[in-house]
Design a protein around this motif. Structure first.
Motif, mmCIF file in Angstrom:
data_model
loop_
_atom_site.group_PDB
_atom_site.id
_atom_site.type_symbol
_atom_site.label_atom_id
_atom_site.label_comp_id
_atom_site.label_asym_id
_atom_site.label_seq_id
_atom_site.Cartn_x
_atom_site.Cartn_y
_atom_site.Cartn_z
ATOM 1 N N PRO A 58 96.387 52.315 64.625
ATOM 2 C CA PRO A 58 95.649 51.052 64.469
ATOM 3 C C PRO A 58 96.431 49.842 64.983
ATOM 4 O O PRO A 58 95.866 48.897 65.509
ATOM 5 C CB PRO A 58 95.445 50.937 62.951
ATOM 6 N N SER A 59 97.765 49.906 64.820
ATOM 7 C CA SER A 59 98.599 48.776 65.244
ATOM 8 C C SER A 59 99.973 49.328 65.638
ATOM 9 O O SER A 59 100.349 50.425 65.208
ATOM 10 C CB SER A 59 98.743 47.797 64.080
ATOM 11 N N VAL A 60 100.721 48.552 66.402
ATOM 12 C CA VAL A 60 102.084 49.019 66.740
ATOM 13 C C VAL A 60 102.917 49.174 65.465
ATOM 14 O O VAL A 60 103.856 49.976 65.417
ATOM 15 C CB VAL A 60 102.800 48.055 67.719
ATOM 16 N N LEU A 61 102.543 48.404 64.421
ATOM 17 C CA LEU A 61 103.306 48.478 63.163
ATOM 18 C C LEU A 61 103.135 49.829 62.464
ATOM 19 O O LEU A 61 103.913 50.182 61.585
ATOM 20 C CB LEU A 61 102.877 47.341 62.224
ATOM 21 N N ASP A 62 102.137 50.584 62.869
ATOM 22 C CA ASP A 62 101.926 51.907 62.278
ATOM 23 C C ASP A 62 102.711 53.009 63.002
ATOM 24 O O ASP A 62 102.715 54.159 62.576
ATOM 25 C CB ASP A 62 100.432 52.257 62.301
ATOM 26 N N VAL A 63 103.330 52.654 64.098
ATOM 27 C CA VAL A 63 104.133 53.651 64.832
ATOM 28 C C VAL A 63 105.524 53.661 64.214
ATOM 29 O O VAL A 63 106.153 52.596 64.061
ATOM 30 C CB VAL A 63 104.227 53.280 66.342
ATOM 31 N N GLY A 86 103.854 42.923 67.641
ATOM 32 C CA GLY A 86 104.875 43.569 68.476
ATOM 33 C C GLY A 86 106.263 43.035 68.173
ATOM 34 O O GLY A 86 107.245 43.790 68.127
ATOM 35 N N ILE A 87 106.350 41.738 67.958
ATOM 36 C CA ILE A 87 107.662 41.138 67.640
ATOM 37 C C ILE A 87 108.173 41.696 66.311
ATOM 38 O O ILE A 87 109.348 42.051 66.180
ATOM 39 C CB ILE A 87 107.558 39.589 67.606
ATOM 40 N N LYS A 88 107.238 41.795 65.347
ATOM 41 C CA LYS A 88 107.622 42.380 64.047
ATOM 42 C C LYS A 88 108.141 43.796 64.235
ATOM 43 O O LYS A 88 109.037 44.249 63.548
ATOM 44 C CB LYS A 88 106.402 42.427 63.116
ATOM 45 N N LEU A 116 106.258 31.510 72.122
ATOM 46 C CA LEU A 116 106.685 32.754 71.468
ATOM 47 C C LEU A 116 107.932 33.322 72.160
ATOM 48 O O LEU A 116 108.860 33.790 71.502
ATOM 49 C CB LEU A 116 105.573 33.801 71.545
ATOM 50 N N CYS A 117 107.932 33.255 73.485
ATOM 51 C CA CYS A 117 109.097 33.755 74.242
ATOM 52 C C CYS A 117 110.321 32.934 73.896
ATOM 53 O O CYS A 117 111.412 33.465 73.715
ATOM 54 C CB CYS A 117 108.864 33.621 75.741
ATOM 55 N N LYS A 118 110.136 31.623 73.863
ATOM 56 C CA LYS A 118 111.267 30.721 73.617
ATOM 57 C C LYS A 118 111.792 30.859 72.190
ATOM 58 O O LYS A 118 112.990 30.974 71.983
ATOM 59 C CB LYS A 118 110.838 29.272 73.851
ATOM 60 N N THR A 119 110.851 30.857 71.207
ATOM 61 C CA THR A 119 111.320 30.840 69.827
ATOM 62 C C THR A 119 111.880 32.189 69.401
ATOM 63 O O THR A 119 112.891 32.264 68.735
ATOM 64 C CB THR A 119 110.207 30.385 68.854
#
Ligand code: COA
Length: 454
Positions: A58-63, A86-88, A116-119
């Motif tokens: 369902p989400s990258v967080l589930d991998v 993805g960052i998480k 997002l890239c910068k921070t």
């Protein structure tokens, strides 16, 4: 540059927006990836359990396992959300295929990505609004293989600001047997741009020529500085699109960028040692010569032909673009006369006539390429003549041992194209007209001059 390694050589890839529906972009990307990439693939789709035989999440967080590279192919409105997930998940590199950013006036959305890239500082983004990366073992192009052929492995790496321009060129290259090392579509280049990629490809051993389709440059000075350094060891050929007032407008609505004037770009290319291609045909013609042939050390060439008219056209083109056709050394002329028929011409252009055999080509090319007055050869080999056998391919390939550049003009249809493909795969650039074969030699001369620059 380590992060770019993750773009080109990831161990695992997630396709966020992998679709269950054949014919959709997210399906085709997954399919092409599945049949090219040896690492782990994670289709991400909250509405699917399995796609193309691969377990979906369902989400990258589930991998549970780590993910090196995420390809984002969901509608623009949810791109930011999935990147944040993805960052998480500690994913470091993202390729965003989705359109719907500054190119349609959604500047805020693109700005958010930039922020997002910068921070987060640890993530890097290719795109949005791009095709992503193609190499033999990482094919994320969203064109089905049945519709767009993939080229063999070779030495040209191609950076393109237009996904369509780049991928159609890939199809043409594949059809002609011209090899590609890496293909990178940069789209709106919110983060990774041509400058970083040039720096990466500078050190990439499988890249011998960098070809660029460019609409705009954000940091002109850095672009020139980088190219100036890189072209001292590796040729760069660049086709700048968006040169007219209307063209500049079109660039703005294509990738949301500012195109700038044609004259400024031409002057900058010159200063940076970049070979400028003036058309979509030239970028391809020049890149394959630069990637596969040595430079022409001065402007003295010979034309060897089995067709008189083609030889004349090649000669006119050479003279018009500043090349010379010197007479051969007396010893060469004598050697040629010893086996050529009386109706052949040993003057430059050297016409070995319409009953030329492979042996005639082989002996002539050896003499001409060893001749001190000649630094390179445009060889016209019209394969349709009845006396010429398939060994002509090996004869032309073997010319490489003389260390001087050779380009070939071989024009025609199916029978000819099959042989041309073999030649291209062996690193001999082939052109369908004498003009294009000669201009490619001229570019090898130009690059030779660039290498001599201090
Ligand atoms: N995470 C992952 N997948 C999700 C999701 C989420 N949060 N939410 C929805 N999805 C799934 C959808 O269910 C769908 O899968 P399905 O077909 O199995 O139902 C899939 O992601 C794609 O979403 P969908 O809404 O159907 O979008 P789409 O496929 O019609 O369009 C793009 C998505 C990215 C292709 C489209 O927005 C786009 O940008 N097209 C232009 C691309 C382009 O030309 N790029 C530049 C080239 S130079």
């Amino acid at each position: 540059m380590l992060f770019l390694e993750k773009f080109f050589n990831p161990k695992s890839v997630a396709v966020v927006g992998a679709s269950r529906t054949p014919g959709k972009i997210g399906y085709t990307i997954l399919e092409n990836l599945k049949y090219s990439f040896n690492g782990k693939i994670y289709p991400i789709n909250p509405n699917a359990i399995e796609i193309l035989g691969l377990k979906a999440y369902p989400s990258v967080l589930d991998v549970e396992e780590p993910i090196d590279h995420a390809i984002i192919v969901v509608p623009a409105e949810i791109v930011l959300k999935v990147i944040k997930e993805g960052i998480k998940k500690k994913i470091k590199v993202f390729t965003i295929i989705s359109s719907g950013f500054s190119e349609i006036g959604e500047k805020e959305r693109e700005l958010e990505l930039k922020k997002l890239c910068k921070t987060s500082r640890k993530i890097r983004i290719l795109g949005p609004n791009c095709i992503g990366v193609y190499k033999k073992d990482l094919d994320m192009i969203f064109f089905p293989k049945k519709r767009l052929k993939r080229p063999p492995e070779g030495f040209i790496s191609f950076i393109t600001q237009s996904g369509a321009f780049g991928s159609i060129l890939l199809d043409i290259m594949a059809n002609e047997g011209v090899g590609v090392s890496k293909f990178i579509s940069i789209g709106n280049k919110v983060d990774i741009d041509e400058i970083e990629l040039i720096k990466y490809l500078e050190k990439d051993l499988s890249t011998r020529c960098i070809a660029i389709y460019l609409e705009s440059v954000k940091d002109g000075l850095e672009f020139i500085k980088t190219a100036k350094r890189v072209t001292k060891t590796k040729p760069i050929v660049c086709f700048k699109a968006g040169k007219t007032e209307k063209g500049v407008e079109a660039v703005a609505s294509h990738t949301g960028a500012l195109a700038g004037s044609a004259q400024i770009y031409s002057a900058a290319f010159k200063q940076a040692g970049i070979i400028e291609a003036k058309s979509s045909e030239e970028i391809f013609d020049y890149a394959k010569a630069l990637a596969n042939q040595p430079v022409l050390k001065d402007n003295k060439i010979a034309v060897v032909t089995d067709g008189g008219g083609f030889g004349i056209v090649a000669t006119d083109t050479a003279i018009n673009c500043g090349l010379e056709l010197p007479s051969l050394e007396n010893s060469s002329i004598k050697a040629l006369k010893s086996f050529l028929p009386p109706y052949a011409s040993t003057k430059n252009p050297i016409d070995i006539t319409g009953d030329a055999t492979v042996e005639r080509y082989q002996k002539t090319l050896e003499i001409v390429l060893k001749d001190k007055n000649v630094s390179g050869v445009a060889c016209i080999a019209l394969m349709q003549i009845p006396t010429l056998t398939d060994e002509i391919v090996d004869v032309l390939k073997d010319c490489k041992v003389f260390g001087k550049p050779i380009t070939v003009c071989s024009a025609g249809s199916d029978y000819v194209l099959e042989r041309n493909r073999k030649l291209e795969r062996l690193g001999i650039p082939v052109y369908p007209t004498p003009e294009r074969a000669v201009k490619a030699l001229k570019v090898l001369y130009e690059y030779g001059k660039i290498l001599k620059r201090k």
